[in-house]
Write an enzyme that holds these catalytic residues in place. Structure first.
Site, PDB file in Angstrom:
ATOM      1  N   LYS A   1     127.981   0.888 -88.079  1.00 39.09           N
ATOM      2  CA  LYS A   1     128.176  -0.556 -88.008  1.00 39.09           C
ATOM      3  C   LYS A   1     128.675  -1.082 -89.348  1.00 39.09           C
ATOM      4  O   LYS A   1     128.144  -0.728 -90.394  1.00 39.09           O
ATOM      5  CB  LYS A   1     126.845  -1.225 -87.628  1.00 39.09           C
ATOM      6  CG  LYS A   1     126.299  -0.737 -86.291  1.00 39.09           C
ATOM      7  CD  LYS A   1     124.833  -1.049 -86.135  1.00 39.09           C
ATOM      8  CE  LYS A   1     124.287  -0.356 -84.911  1.00 39.09           C
ATOM      9  NZ  LYS A   1     122.824  -0.519 -84.782  1.00 39.09           N
ATOM     10  N   GLU A  54     126.728  12.008 -72.304  1.00 38.84           N
ATOM     11  CA  GLU A  54     126.841  10.820 -71.473  1.00 38.84           C
ATOM     12  C   GLU A  54     128.307  10.547 -71.149  1.00 38.84           C
ATOM     13  O   GLU A  54     129.208  10.989 -71.868  1.00 38.84           O
ATOM     14  CB  GLU A  54     126.316   9.576 -72.206  1.00 38.84           C
ATOM     15  CG  GLU A  54     124.834   9.509 -72.404  1.00 38.84           C
ATOM     16  CD  GLU A  54     124.442   8.249 -73.164  1.00 38.84           C
ATOM     17  OE1 GLU A  54     123.278   7.869 -73.052  1.00 38.84           O
ATOM     18  OE2 GLU A  54     125.294   7.663 -73.876  1.00 38.84           O
TER      19      GLU A  54
END
Length: 329
Positions: free
Chosen positions: A240, A203
């Protein structure tokens, strides 16, 4: 409606304790599994019953034995299995075999999981309902040459991601052409080791975006709601570190648009049980869907604290046939 008498927790550690607690609070007898290395672990003592698995297997492999877990569940009269997160929680084959053996998989069915648990397939679902995704190749990159052509077309930097799994594994950023082939091979190798599949897609990379995820909950009757968003932009190595809600970096209009797009994707496959849809928001305020986690997440407690909804109990109640409108949920 079916009230479970026994639920097996196909996991270990913190999430196993979390599910075992939910079972106890719902009056359901819990069954734990453990490897040789976990025989003295706390989670084992929290279950009503516990059984050793994975004889002569490595510690992680013990929890990945689909046939052994299902065989044990059947022999102990277990009606449902909660997979927690990690291990078998996103394994399509495990969900399918549970269904075939008449055991309720506490989560989405294998078809829903197949469509949304894979990053490439989930992007196709998102595009089908008009939810924006980051420009990229919507199938596994077949060669280094194909990766180079896409990078030249969209411009550097680009990001390489493992099609299966998550947690930052199999994810690499190529800032320039000199980096691409090295990072492509590295991503493939890590993906193969972590997930058994080396499929990689590519991407356009968004520099310093905000990472927003939306918690959803769906029942067996087509009812799906969102429980607002969590901001998970504080990360280290794509993992995270801190999550909080509400997300302070977006406006109320952006929040509503992201949450509604999350529902569009979930409704496209008639999603059931708990799941989290993840989005990136660029510096111009545009948001893009990147993936869905068709399971409970580590961070679910953030949502529980602000909504007052016990997500793990909700998972079990939904699997038993309760509607979202039920007072129990």
């Amino acid at each position: 409606m079916k009230n479970f008498k026994r639920v097996l927790v196909a996991n270990r550690g913190e999430i196993a304790i979390r599910v075992l607690r939910a079972c106890e609070e719902l009056g359901i007898r819990s069954v734990a599994i453990y490897s040789e290395e976990d025989k003295n672990s706390l989670f084992r003592t929290k279950a009503d019953e516990s059984y050793k698995i994975g004889e002569n297997k490595k510690p992680v492999d013990a929890y990945l034995g689909i046939d052994e877990v299902i065989s044990l569940a059947k022999s102990k009269g277990v009606e449902a299995i909660h997979p927690g997160y990690g291990f078998l929680s996103e394994n399509v084959e495990f969900a399918r075999k549970c269904e075939e053996e008449g055991i309720v998989f506490i989560g989405p069915d294998h078809i829903m999981m197949s469509k949304l648990g894979d990053k490439i397939k989930s992007k196709i679902v998102a595009n089908s309902v008009g939810v924006p995704t980051i420009p990229g190749i919507e199938e596994a990159v077949k060669s280094e040459e194909e990766a180079k052509k896409f990078a030249e077309f969209c411009g550097y930097p680009v990001i390489l991601k493992a099609s299966a799994g998550g947690g930052g594994r199999g994810m690499r950023i190529a800032w320039r052409e000199d980096d691409l082939i090295r990072e492509f091979r590295s991503a493939q190798s890590e993906a193969k080791k972590a997930f058994g599949i080396d499929d990689i897609f590519i991407e356009k990379y968004l520099d310093k975006p905000k990472h927003i995820e939306v918690q959803v909950l769906g029942d067996n009757y087509g009812n799906i709601v969102h429980l607002f968003e969590r901001d998970c932009s504080i990360q280290r190595r794509h993992q995270k570190v801190v999550e909080f809600t509400p997300a302070l970096s977006i406006s109320n209009e952006q929040r509503e648009a992201i949450c509604q797009d999350a529902l569009k994707i979930a409704r496209a496959v008639n999603y059931r049980n708990a799941g989290t849809l993840e989005f990136l928001v660029d510096k111009s305020g545009n948001h893009y869907f990147i993936e869905m986690n068709p399971r409970i997440q580590v961070e679910h407690t953030v949502t529980e604290m602000v909504t007052g909804i016990d997500l793990v109990q909700a998972q079990i109640l939904i699997a038993q046939g309760y509607k979202l409108s039920s007072p129990e949920i």
